[in-house]
Structures are given as C-alpha cells and as structure tokens.
Design a protein around this motif. Structure first.
Motif, short mmCIF file in Angstrom:
data_model
loop_
_atom_site.label_atom_id
_atom_site.label_comp_id
_atom_site.label_asym_id
_atom_site.label_seq_id
_atom_site.Cartn_x
_atom_site.Cartn_y
_atom_site.Cartn_z
N HIS A 105 1.34 -1.82 -0.48
CA HIS A 105 0.05 -0.31 0.01
C HIS A 105 1.09 1.48 0.00
CE1 HIS A 105 -2.62 -2.93 1.74
NE2 HIS A 105 -3.95 -2.42 0.62
N VAL A 106 0.10 2.54 -0.61
CA VAL A 106 1.24 3.61 -0.02
C VAL A 106 0.51 4.18 0.21
CG1 VAL A 106 0.21 4.73 -2.40
CG2 VAL A 106 1.81 5.22 -1.53
N PHE A 107 1.15 5.47 1.53
CA PHE A 107 0.46 5.62 1.55
C PHE A 107 1.20 7.61 2.26
CE2 PHE A 107 0.49 1.86 4.19
CZ PHE A 107 -1.09 1.41 3.83
N PRO A 108 0.64 8.67 2.65
CA PRO A 108 0.56 10.03 2.03
C PRO A 108 1.49 10.27 3.77
CG PRO A 108 -1.39 9.95 2.94
CD PRO A 108 -1.44 8.77 3.13
N ASP A 109 1.78 9.82 4.17
CA ASP A 109 3.29 9.70 5.54
C ASP A 109 4.33 10.01 5.04
OD1 ASP A 109 3.17 7.70 5.50
OD2 ASP A 109 2.39 6.96 7.44
N GLY A 110 5.10 9.86 4.06
CA GLY A 110 6.36 9.59 3.87
C GLY A 110 7.56 11.38 3.66
N PRO A 111 8.73 10.97 3.16
CA PRO A 111 9.41 11.67 3.66
C PRO A 111 9.69 12.73 2.22
CG PRO A 111 10.58 9.95 3.33
CD PRO A 111 9.27 9.93 3.65
N PRO A 112 10.26 14.02 2.37
CA PRO A 112 10.48 14.45 1.09
C PRO A 112 10.98 13.20 0.07
CG PRO A 112 11.07 15.68 2.87
CD PRO A 112 10.63 14.38 3.55
N PRO A 113 11.62 13.62 -1.00
CA PRO A 113 10.74 14.85 -2.01
C PRO A 113 9.15 14.91 -2.08
CG PRO A 113 12.01 13.63 -3.11
CD PRO A 113 12.04 12.81 -1.91
N THR A 114 8.89 13.28 -1.73
CA THR A 114 7.19 13.02 -2.70
C THR A 114 6.70 12.93 -0.80
OG1 THR A 114 7.54 10.59 -1.77
CG2 THR A 114 8.38 11.22 -4.20
N GLY A 115 6.71 12.53 0.15
CA GLY A 115 5.56 12.73 1.36
C GLY A 115 4.90 11.69 1.61
N LEU A 116 5.43 10.10 0.23
CA LEU A 116 4.66 9.16 -0.23
C LEU A 116 5.30 8.33 0.75
CD1 LEU A 116 3.83 9.31 -3.59
CD2 LEU A 116 1.79 9.78 -1.54
N ARG A 117 4.38 7.21 1.56
CA ARG A 117 5.29 5.78 2.18
C ARG A 117 4.72 4.85 1.34
NH1 ARG A 117 3.81 2.65 6.26
NH2 ARG A 117 2.21 4.21 6.93
N TYR A 118 5.63 3.87 -0.06
CA TYR A 118 5.33 3.10 -0.31
C TYR A 118 5.89 1.80 1.02
CZ TYR A 118 4.19 5.27 -4.82
OH TYR A 118 3.57 6.45 -5.66
N CYS A 119 5.01 1.34 0.84
CA CYS A 119 4.74 0.42 2.05
C CYS A 119 4.79 -1.31 1.05
CB CYS A 119 3.42 0.22 3.11
SG CYS A 119 3.40 -0.67 4.75
N ILE A 120 5.34 -2.38 1.15
CA ILE A 120 6.17 -3.29 0.45
C ILE A 120 6.37 -4.70 0.97
CG2 ILE A 120 7.00 -3.72 -1.62
CD1 ILE A 120 5.16 -1.62 -2.20
N ASN A 121 5.80 -5.95 0.99
CA ASN A 121 5.55 -6.95 1.09
C ASN A 121 6.82 -7.30 0.83
OD1 ASN A 121 3.21 -7.37 2.67
ND2 ASN A 121 2.84 -6.68 1.21
N SER A 122 7.81 -7.98 1.89
CA SER A 122 9.36 -8.20 1.56
C SER A 122 9.10 -9.47 -0.48
CB SER A 122 9.79 -9.12 2.03
OG SER A 122 10.55 -8.04 2.75
N LEU A 123 7.71 -10.16 0.39
CA LEU A 123 7.55 -10.92 -0.44
C LEU A 123 7.24 -11.23 -1.76
CD1 LEU A 123 5.22 -13.25 2.47
CD2 LEU A 123 7.94 -14.25 1.00
N SER A 124 6.32 -9.55 -1.73
CA SER A 124 6.64 -9.54 -2.96
C SER A 124 7.44 -8.92 -4.36
CB SER A 124 5.23 -7.95 -3.49
OG SER A 124 5.97 -7.35 -2.48
N LEU A 125 8.87 -9.42 -3.59
CA LEU A 125 9.85 -8.17 -3.81
C LEU A 125 10.85 -9.85 -4.43
CD1 LEU A 125 10.36 -5.38 -2.25
CD2 LEU A 125 9.24 -5.35 -4.63
N LYS A 126 11.97 -9.43 -5.20
CA LYS A 126 13.46 -9.62 -4.76
C LYS A 126 14.01 -8.55 -5.23
CE LYS A 126 14.55 -14.22 -5.92
NZ LYS A 126 14.39 -14.82 -4.87
N PHE A 127 14.94 -9.13 -4.62
CA PHE A 127 16.18 -7.64 -4.54
C PHE A 127 16.99 -8.43 -4.85
CE2 PHE A 127 20.28 -6.09 -2.30
CZ PHE A 127 20.02 -4.88 -2.68
#
Length: 131
Positions: A105-127
């Motif tokens: 999910h994405v929330f409007p409480d992140g840092p500059p420069p966007t002010g967004l926080r993309y809160c992402i499940n590790s299980l959906s990613l491959k580093f």
C-alpha cells in the motif's frame, strides 16, 4: 510494456506458498519478519512475479513500520494504484502493472521529496544487489 498473464497453476509453480499468498491473494506478511524490511545494501527491488524493476535502494527509508518502505517507485507507470476498502479501512493498494501482483500500500506520510510511503511486502520483491 507487455502484460504477463499466467494460470493459477503456473503462479503456484513459480512462487513459494507465502509469495503466492501475498502477491496473488492480496495477503500481508507480518511486520518485521520479511526478508528486506531492514536491508540497507545498494540495489534494485524487482517484482517477484515478473522481474520488473520497481524500487531503488536510494529511495528506501526506515519508516519504523516493519515493512520495506520507499518514497518513490523507479517508474510510476509500472505501478497501479487502486482503492482498497478491505478490513474496514480506506487505503491505496499498490499493484505491479506488468503481472498484477499485489505489492502493498502507499500512504501520504512519507519523507520528502514525495511525502509518500510505499509500504511493500518483502514477499512481493526480489532484491538485486548493485554490481
């Protein structure tokens, strides 16, 4: 961008049961348990379903929430955002536009420069570490 479509059987063969639950059934891993929530190496976070590059390590920050958090995707055109009213909440779901994997999910409480926080499940990613 070519859309990737697979049958449930094909997804189950490719993904672990936990990855399938998160990406195909819109599940959520427990906070502070994912493989990348505290990763600080330089690199790219790709979709576990299709390999699309989604987030760069230089946009990752510690939100204190227990999930990997980023202030921007690499390419916003590869991310789909949809309204999610599950669990009695109003949130914005983040989906890989290439393979329709649920990411988080994405929330409007992140840092500059966007002010967004993309809160992402590790299980959906491959580093992929930087070479």
């Amino acid at each position: 961008m070519e859309k990737i479509r697979k049958s449930e059987t094909e997804w189950r063969a490719q993904l672990t049961p936990e990855e399938y639950y998160v990406t195909r059934e819109k599940g959520t891993e427990r906070a502070f348990t994912g493989r990348y929530w505290n990763t600080t190496e330089a690199g790219i976070y790709r979709c576990v379903g299709c390999g699309t590059p989604l987030f760069a390590s230089d946009t990752k920050f510690d939100a204190g929430c227990g999930w990997p958090s980023y202030f921007a995707p690499i390419n916003p055109e590869l991310i789909l955002e949809e309204t999610d009213t599950s669990h009695g909440m109003l949130r914005t779901e983040v989906i890989c536009k290439v393979c329709d994997s649920h990411l988080g999910h994405v929330f409007p409480d992140g840092p500059p420069p966007t002010g967004l926080r993309y809160c992402i499940n590790s299980l959906s990613l491959k580093f992929e570490p930087e070479k």
